[in-house]
Design a protein around this motif. Structure first.
Motif, PDB file in Angstrom:
ATOM      1  N   VAL A  45       0.846  -1.208   0.000  1.00 58.33           N
ATOM      2  CA  VAL A  45       0.000   0.000   0.000  1.00 58.33           C
ATOM      3  C   VAL A  45       0.877   1.252   0.000  1.00 58.33           C
ATOM      4  O   VAL A  45       0.689   2.174  -0.784  1.00 58.33           O
ATOM      5  N   GLU A  46       1.892   1.257   0.850  1.00 58.45           N
ATOM      6  CA  GLU A  46       2.739   2.458   0.982  1.00 58.45           C
ATOM      7  C   GLU A  46       3.661   2.619  -0.223  1.00 58.45           C
ATOM      8  O   GLU A  46       3.888   3.732  -0.691  1.00 58.45           O
ATOM      9  N   ASN A  48       2.995   1.752  -3.243  1.00 56.32           N
ATOM     10  CA  ASN A  48       2.182   2.267  -4.354  1.00 56.32           C
ATOM     11  C   ASN A  48       1.886   3.748  -4.200  1.00 56.32           C
ATOM     12  O   ASN A  48       1.685   4.453  -5.177  1.00 56.32           O
ATOM     13  N   LYS A  49       1.893   4.240  -2.954  1.00 53.71           N
ATOM     14  CA  LYS A  49       1.621   5.664  -2.729  1.00 53.71           C
ATOM     15  C   LYS A  49       2.899   6.489  -2.864  1.00 53.71           C
ATOM     16  O   LYS A  49       2.860   7.708  -2.963  1.00 53.71           O
ATOM     17  N   LEU A  52       3.288   9.447  -4.708  1.00 50.65           N
ATOM     18  CA  LEU A  52       2.484  10.632  -4.338  1.00 50.65           C
ATOM     19  C   LEU A  52       3.124  11.358  -3.169  1.00 50.65           C
ATOM     20  O   LEU A  52       2.471  12.096  -2.458  1.00 50.65           O
ATOM     21  N   LEU A  56       1.687  13.361   0.218  1.00 51.24           N
ATOM     22  CA  LEU A  56       1.743  12.798   1.575  1.00 51.24           C
ATOM     23  C   LEU A  56       2.747  13.543   2.441  1.00 51.24           C
ATOM     24  O   LEU A  56       2.826  13.339   3.630  1.00 51.24           O
ATOM     25  N   ASN A  63       2.367  13.988   7.995  1.00 53.39           N
ATOM     26  CA  ASN A  63       1.374  14.037   6.909  1.00 53.39           C
ATOM     27  C   ASN A  63       0.021  14.582   7.403  1.00 53.39           C
ATOM     28  O   ASN A  63      -0.112  14.966   8.559  1.00 53.39           O
TER      29      ASN A  63
END
Ligand code: P6P
Length: 338
Positions: A45-46, A48-49, A52, A56, A63
């Motif tokens: 999950v992290e 893939n982020k 961004l 974030l 954040n």
């Protein structure tokens, strides 16, 4: 047939089915593998982020939720160490991110059969250019007595003693591949159900291939035998099983995984400025050597089988050659001292 009815086996179902093959199994190894799968989902999950990060907030800042944004490899390390510490299967861990091993030393952990070593996020320098990165792990049965805390000797075992090894690639899709002596199997994360689903059953490394993977930028730093083999790869024609192609992503999990599936050889030799090699024995080379050997390939340091090296330090490095059996055997004929 409609995809809706497609029967797909999940990692949890597979590890439980494997346990049924061993009536005396306690389920600890299956539990450890499921724990690794859970941590990998969280890391995925992290990762893939990560693209961004501006939204974030940069690492080390706070954040929008008021949480400190950690470097991804620190976060990944915490996730894998956390699930293993709070599981029932692992007495301690060694990590690329930590100077020394961590002995969990609580009643449950001291009665756990296994220890685990891992590189929580290999190739993390590639994150900001969107190149696949990965986790690599290795599992040993303890040699110290159950009921007492794990000891350093539990971690410093030759790779031949591994009971399981695996890796995760956080890429175009997220895949978890693990091996026991019974075989190598790959599971792709299905985000629609949040489960690892069997996608690569019984992986076999093709006995030969046409891909050689090496950092050509180091060519003049390699031993003469390695340079001779690289030249031989470049001169292969149809009659001699070629032509070969060079593929090198600079992310070990991706390079070795591609060659495991398609056939090929991956090399990170010693160089004049890194005479001991760059890659780490215990949580990079041993796991991949175990996986590729179970799949039918070979892995050496140029002279001897990686799995037979007796470690003296959790972070020690080694020259590394791994891949299709026939390509490895040809490489070995060029390597000095053989
Ligand atoms: P080089 C990534 O940093 C890594 O540890 C492996 O994933 C990769 O195979 C290797 O280093 C790449 O090293 O020196 O070719 O950039």
């Amino acid at each position: 047939m409609s995809l809706i009815n497609r029967r797909v086996q999940t990692l949890d179902e597979f590890t439980i089915q494997q346990m049924r093959n061993f009536p005396n199994a306690t389920g600890e190894l299956s539990g450890l593998l499921r724990d690794m799968g859970l941590a990998a989902k969280r890391v995925n999950v992290e990762v893939n982020k990560a693209g961004l990060v501006d939204i974030l907030g940069d690492y080390g800042t706070v954040n929008v939720q008021g949480e400190e944004v950690k470097k991804l490899d620190v976060y990944a390390n915490e996730q894998f160490m956390g699930v293993l510490r709070h599981g029932i299967s692992c007495a301690g861990i060694g990590s690329e991110e930590l100077d020394d091993v961590v002995i969990f030393d609580d009643e449950i952990s001291n009665n756990s059969k296994y220890v685990c070593l891992f590189d929580p996020l290999d190739g993390s320098a590639n994150i900001d250019v969107n190149v696949s990165i990965g986790t690599i792990f290795s599992v040993y049965r303890r040699v110290s007595p159950l009921g007492s805390p794990a000891t350093k000797e539990d971690f410093l075992q030759p790779g031949i003693k591994q009971v399981a090894a695996g890796y995760v690639i956080y890429g175009s899709s997220t895949i978890l591949v693990y091996a026991t002596r019974r075989g190598v199997n790959g599971f792709t994360l299905d985000p629609s159900i949040g489960e690892w689903t069997m996608s690569h059953p019984d992986i076999i490394c093709p006995p030969t291939g046409k891909i050689f993977s090496v950092n050509h930028g180091n060519f003049f730093k390699y031993d003469e035998g390695v340079r001779r083999y690289i030249n031989a790869c470049q001169m292969k024609d149809k009659a001699s099983g070629g032509p070969y192609t060079q593929r090198y992503i600079g992310s070990m999990v991706s390079d070795v995984h591609r060659n495991l599936i398609k056939g090929g050889i991956f090399m990170y030799p010693n160089t004049s400025d890194k005479p001991g090699g760059k890659l780490r024995l215990m949580y990079e080379c041993n796991p991949f050597a175990f996986i590729v050997e179970v799949a039918g390939g070979l892995a050496t340091d140029g002279h001897q089988r990686i799995l037979e090296l007796q470690p003296t330090d959790v972070h020690q490095r080694t020259p590394f050659f791994v891949g299709s059996k026939l390509m490895m055997e040809e490489m070995q004929t060029h390597y000095p001292g053989n």
